[in-house]
Design an enzyme around this catalytic site. Structure first.
Site: not given
Ligand SMILES: [Fe+2]
Ligand SMILES: [Fe+2]
Length: 260
Positions: A8, A39-40, A68, A151, A176, A178
């Protein structure tokens, strides 16, 4: 085939890490395909065409996503039009966008790539196990090499799906949480696995966000504004080597590169 999977990408620091570190990683490892979870990438929540463009121009070939996905309204453009972008496959029927694709590049075998989202401690999407089985079956008609970004929150859900698909896919990498896990391995059927790739962004943080507001939230139960942190920045992920002749993984290695 040599593949880098990037965990991510969080906010501007994450995008900067990819921009500054990826060209050298591509050279050093002779990378032929780079997949990144984005996604982030927009301010720590969601992704926009602009942040996606920045990631693509840094040398990422395919961007995946997760829970996200819908945080920024501009994402609809990306979901509907960008052929190098994946949303989780197991959204309800009729959801715009694509959950899998086949990557084609000159001189390389085709690579099937699937993005899935877990259901444990996450919104209840369609069953990712059934979705994965059907999609892998379909992709195997055109691609011997198949990669999955799963994820998901629960380690058990990620291990179970990878075990189910062992021998049918080249690699399943989790995203997901992290937090990079230390369980990289190749299962008996030849599927490489890592429970979580970690994240690309600021690590003097709580999974990418400033520390104090997150502590305050836990201590008071009251909502806080979580800004993307600064400071020590890492690019995290996994390096894969896959046998082109049969799609089996030969090597998996964790990556955690520091931005100077
Ligand atoms: Fe994430
Ligand atoms: Fe996520």
């Amino acid at each position: 085939m040599k593949v880098l999977f990037i965990g991510d990408i969080v906010g501007n620091p994450g995008r900067r890490a990819v921009k500054e570190l990826l060209p050298e990683l591509r050279r050093r490892h002779g990378l032929q395909l780079v997949v990144a979870n984005g996604e982030n990438s927009a301010g720590g929540s969601g992704i926009t065409p602009k942040t996606a463009d920045e990631i693509f121009s840094s040398g990422v070939d395919i961007i995946t996503s997760g829970d996200h996905l819908w945080d920024q309204k501009e994402v609809n453009d990306l979901v509907e039009r960008e052929r190098r972008f994946l949303r989780p496959l197991n959204y309800p029927a009729g959801t715009p966008g694509q959950g899998s694709l086949v990557f084609h590049a000159d001189g390389l075998p085709p690579v099937g790539i699937i993005n899935l989202q877990g259901r444990t401690f996450l919104p209840p999407l369609d069953n990712p196990f059934h979705a994965a089985l059907a999609e892998v079956e379909q992709l195997r008609r055109t691609a011997r090499l198949i990669l999955i970004d799963f994820h998901a929150e629960a380690t058990s859900e990620k291990i179970a799906l990878a075990r189910l698909l062992d021998g049918r896919i080249s690699a399943l990498i989790g995203t997901h949480t992290h937090v990079q896990t230390a369980d990289e391995q190749i299962f008996p059927g030849g599927t490489a696995f890592l429970c979580d790739a970690g994240f690309t962004g600021p690590h003097d943080s709580v999974i990418g966000r400033e520390i104090e507001p997150v502590i305050k939230r836990f201590m008071t139960g009251r909502p806080q504004k979580f800004e993307v942190a600064g400071g020590r920045t890492l690019l995290q992920g996994a390096l894969l080597e896959i046998d082109d002749s049969n799609g089996k993984a030969k090597r998996i290695e964790r990556v955690s590169e520091s931005l100077p």
